[in-house]
Design a protein around this motif. Structure first.
Motif, PDB file in Angstrom:
ATOM      1  N   UNK A   1       0.325  -1.095   0.270  1.00 59.36           N
ATOM      2  CA  UNK A   1      -0.239  -0.403  -0.023  1.00 59.36           C
ATOM      3  C   UNK A   1       0.842   1.179   0.390  1.00 59.36           C
ATOM      4  N   UNK A   2       0.367   2.537  -1.011  1.00 60.57           N
ATOM      5  CA  UNK A   2       1.595   3.812  -1.217  1.00 60.57           C
ATOM      6  C   UNK A   2       0.272   4.558  -0.260  1.00 60.57           C
ATOM      7  N   UNK A   3       0.738   4.776   0.949  1.00 59.90           N
ATOM      8  CA  UNK A   3      -0.069   5.881   1.337  1.00 59.90           C
ATOM      9  C   UNK A   3       0.638   7.513   1.077  1.00 59.90           C
ATOM     10  N   UNK A   4      -0.025   8.127   0.142  1.00 62.59           N
ATOM     11  CA  UNK A   4       0.100   9.289  -0.481  1.00 62.59           C
ATOM     12  C   UNK A   4      -0.192  10.860   0.230  1.00 62.59           C
TER      13      UNK A   4
ATOM     14  N   UNK B   1       9.412   9.467  -5.864  1.00 64.09           N
ATOM     15  CA  UNK B   1      10.337   8.918  -5.783  1.00 64.09           C
ATOM     16  C   UNK B   1      10.134   7.470  -6.380  1.00 64.09           C
ATOM     17  N   UNK B   2      10.419   6.635  -7.698  1.00 58.95           N
ATOM     18  CA  UNK B   2       9.953   6.028  -8.532  1.00 58.95           C
ATOM     19  C   UNK B   2       9.380   6.174  -9.242  1.00 58.95           C
ATOM     20  N   UNK B   3       8.032   5.365  -9.394  1.00 56.97           N
ATOM     21  CA  UNK B   3       7.445   6.030 -10.401  1.00 56.97           C
ATOM     22  C   UNK B   3       6.270   6.164  -9.591  1.00 56.97           C
ATOM     23  N   UNK B   4       6.026   6.784  -7.924  1.00 55.61           N
ATOM     24  CA  UNK B   4       5.250   7.818  -7.434  1.00 55.61           C
ATOM     25  C   UNK B   4       5.559   9.365  -8.160  1.00 55.61           C
ATOM     26  N   UNK B   5       4.325  10.006  -8.441  1.00 55.98           N
ATOM     27  CA  UNK B   5       4.562  11.529  -8.258  1.00 55.98           C
ATOM     28  C   UNK B   5       4.305  12.359  -6.843  1.00 55.98           C
TER      29      UNK B   5
ATOM     30  N   UNK C   1      -7.059   9.102  -8.068  1.00 56.71           N
ATOM     31  CA  UNK C   1      -5.611   6.980  -8.778  1.00 56.71           C
ATOM     32  C   UNK C   1      -5.439   8.859  -9.532  1.00 56.71           C
ATOM     33  N   UNK C   2      -3.668   8.116  -9.211  1.00 63.95           N
ATOM     34  CA  UNK C   2      -2.952   9.584  -9.512  1.00 63.95           C
ATOM     35  C   UNK C   2      -2.133   9.129 -11.307  1.00 63.95           C
ATOM     36  N   UNK C   3      -1.698   9.499 -11.445  1.00 62.89           N
ATOM     37  CA  UNK C   3      -0.548   9.405 -12.579  1.00 62.89           C
ATOM     38  C   UNK C   3       0.350   8.686 -12.364  1.00 62.89           C
ATOM     39  N   UNK C   4       0.759   7.503 -11.901  1.00 68.25           N
ATOM     40  CA  UNK C   4       3.054   6.517 -12.092  1.00 68.25           C
ATOM     41  C   UNK C   4       3.253   7.443 -13.077  1.00 68.25           C
ATOM     42  N   UNK C   5       4.114   7.721 -12.746  1.00 64.40           N
ATOM     43  CA  UNK C   5       5.607   6.439 -13.950  1.00 64.40           C
ATOM     44  C   UNK C   5       5.562   5.668 -14.259  1.00 64.40           C
ATOM     45  N   UNK C   6       4.850   4.853 -15.200  1.00 69.08           N
ATOM     46  CA  UNK C   6       5.089   3.742 -15.819  1.00 69.08           C
ATOM     47  C   UNK C   6       6.556   3.371 -16.197  1.00 69.08           C
ATOM     48  N   UNK C   7       7.277   4.198 -17.116  1.00 75.50           N
ATOM     49  CA  UNK C   7       8.222   4.254 -17.598  1.00 75.50           C
ATOM     50  C   UNK C   7       9.065   3.937 -16.964  1.00 75.50           C
ATOM     51  N   UNK C   8       9.350   4.557 -15.728  1.00 77.77           N
ATOM     52  CA  UNK C   8      10.060   4.183 -14.269  1.00 77.77           C
ATOM     53  C   UNK C   8      10.437   2.555 -14.423  1.00 77.77           C
TER      54      UNK C   8
END
Length: 115
Positions: A12-15, A47-51, A103-110
């Protein structure tokens, strides 16, 4: 059809942001006190894919029926990504993802190793 047995765990990623960090801390404290979870580090920058800022909470499949409903009821307006760990990071963070809140936009390219 895929079998549930390919899921080795959940994250779980808590933003949060600077205005909601205290709320995130309260949720983190509750998770640590009530459940068998591994609380990851605070990341006050994307950090990473997280916006945006977040911390990760790792838990075993048997904890899912307790942890996720608790997050549903106690997220206090924060956005939370819940995803399985199957060994396929891209699919786990996209097709297999569950969002609580927006739903947040993740950096899937990462995750794909593309910069």
């Amino acid at each position: 059809m895929k079998e549930n047995s390919i899921i080795t765990g959940f994250h779980a990623h808590v933003y949060y942001d600077s205005d909601t960090r205290e709320v995130a801390a309260k949720i983190r404290e509750g998770l640590g006190a009530k459940f068998e979870v591994v609380l990851g580090r605070w990341h006050d920058q994307p950090v990473g894919p997280h916006p945006k800022s977040m911390y990760q909470v790792a838990f075993a499949p048997h904890e899912f029926p307790q942890v996720v409903p608790w997050l549903m009821l106690n997220r206090e307006g924060l956005d939370i990504l819940v995803h399985p760990e199957t060994g396929d990071d891209v699919t786990d963070h996209t097709a297999h993802a569950l969002w609580l809140g927006k739903k947040l936009e993740l950096n899937i390219k990462f995750l794909q190793g593309i910069s």
